[in-house]
Motif scaffolding. Structure first.
Motif, PDB file in Angstrom:
ATOM      1  N   SER A 151      29.018 -73.458 -11.761  1.00  0.00           N
ATOM      2  CA  SER A 151      28.947 -72.005 -11.660  1.00  0.00           C
ATOM      3  C   SER A 151      27.510 -71.524 -11.796  1.00  0.00           C
TER       4      SER A 151
ATOM      5  N   SER B  90      25.290 -67.846 -13.318  1.00  0.00           N
ATOM      6  CA  SER B  90      25.408 -66.616 -14.110  1.00  0.00           C
ATOM      7  C   SER B  90      24.248 -65.693 -13.794  1.00  0.00           C
TER       8      SER B  90
ATOM      9  N   ALA C 182      27.679 -61.650 -15.505  1.00  0.00           N
ATOM     10  CA  ALA C 182      28.817 -62.226 -14.782  1.00  0.00           C
ATOM     11  C   ALA C 182      28.546 -63.711 -14.564  1.00  0.00           C
ATOM     12  N   THR C 183      29.613 -64.492 -14.650  1.00  0.00           N
ATOM     13  CA  THR C 183      29.559 -65.904 -14.326  1.00  0.00           C
ATOM     14  C   THR C 183      30.547 -66.150 -13.204  1.00  0.00           C
ATOM     15  N   LEU C 184      30.070 -66.754 -12.133  1.00  0.00           N
ATOM     16  CA  LEU C 184      30.897 -66.973 -10.953  1.00  0.00           C
ATOM     17  C   LEU C 184      30.863 -68.444 -10.546  1.00  0.00           C
ATOM     18  N   PRO C 185      31.971 -68.937 -10.010  1.00  0.00           N
ATOM     19  CA  PRO C 185      31.950 -70.311  -9.496  1.00  0.00           C
ATOM     20  C   PRO C 185      31.196 -70.355  -8.168  1.00  0.00           C
ATOM     21  N   TRP C 186      30.658 -71.506  -7.840  1.00  0.00           N
ATOM     22  CA  TRP C 186      29.938 -71.653  -6.572  1.00  0.00           C
ATOM     23  C   TRP C 186      30.863 -71.408  -5.383  1.00  0.00           C
ATOM     24  N   THR C 187      32.158 -71.596  -5.567  1.00  0.00           N
ATOM     25  CA  THR C 187      33.102 -71.364  -4.469  1.00  0.00           C
ATOM     26  C   THR C 187      33.177 -69.887  -4.082  1.00  0.00           C
ATOM     27  N   ALA C 188      32.664 -68.995  -4.932  1.00  0.00           N
ATOM     28  CA  ALA C 188      32.661 -67.562  -4.617  1.00  0.00           C
ATOM     29  C   ALA C 188      31.588 -67.206  -3.590  1.00  0.00           C
TER      30      ALA C 188
ATOM     31  N   LEU D 233      28.583 -62.823  -1.567  1.00  0.00           N
ATOM     32  CA  LEU D 233      29.838 -63.150  -2.229  1.00  0.00           C
ATOM     33  C   LEU D 233      31.033 -62.672  -1.416  1.00  0.00           C
TER      34      LEU D 233
ATOM     35  N   SER E  32      29.406 -57.424  -1.066  1.00  0.00           N
ATOM     36  CA  SER E  32      28.894 -57.806  -2.375  1.00  0.00           C
ATOM     37  C   SER E  32      27.861 -58.920  -2.222  1.00  0.00           C
TER      38      SER E  32
END
Length: 128
Positions: free
Chosen positions: A63, A65, A73-79, A94, A98
């Motif tokens: 992920s 951040s 926010a922390t997001l997975p790389w798949t986002a 994203l 976004s």
């Protein structure tokens, strides 16, 4: 629609249909421009309201951040759908509406390569 409008006007057609078509073509160009200006103003207003207008970016294998005084926010790389690469900054897309702008001034070549590899490994498109 614009080509049809030009064709009809060139033929001398001045019917109500041509007027409606012209209004539709004009609004099709005006709405995106207005949306861009309003989004830009909103973003700049938030930026100037911050005491410390900086954000941090941290990445690991699963992920990434982002954090600023407004939140985090922390997001997975798949986002990540796409990574647009420019000389001085990158844009992490994203969703359609976004994005995250990532300045490259403080990123090493190794960090940049890591981000590219994570985006590509998780199905995101990497542009040049």
């Amino acid at each position: 629609m614009a080509a049809t409008l030009c064709y009809l006007v060139a033929r001398g057609d001045r019917s109500w249909f041509v007027g409606v078509l012209a209004a539709t073509v004009a609004l099709g160009g005006i709405f995106p421009a207005v949306h861009f200006v309003l989004s830009l103003r909103s973003s700049l207003r938030k930026l100037t309201a911050m005491r410390n207008p900086e954000a941090s970016f941290r990445a690991d294998a699963d992920s990434f951040s982002i954090a600023s005084e407004l939140g985090s926010a922390t997001l997975p790389w798949t986002a990540v759908q796409q990574l647009w690469r420019y000389q001085d900054f990158w844009i992490i897309v994203l969703a359609r509406t976004s994005q995250i702008t990532l300045p490259l001034a403080r990123m090493t070549q190794e960090d940049q390569a890591f981000v590219v590899s994570r985006v590509a490994a998780n199905g995101g498109k990497v542009g040049t």
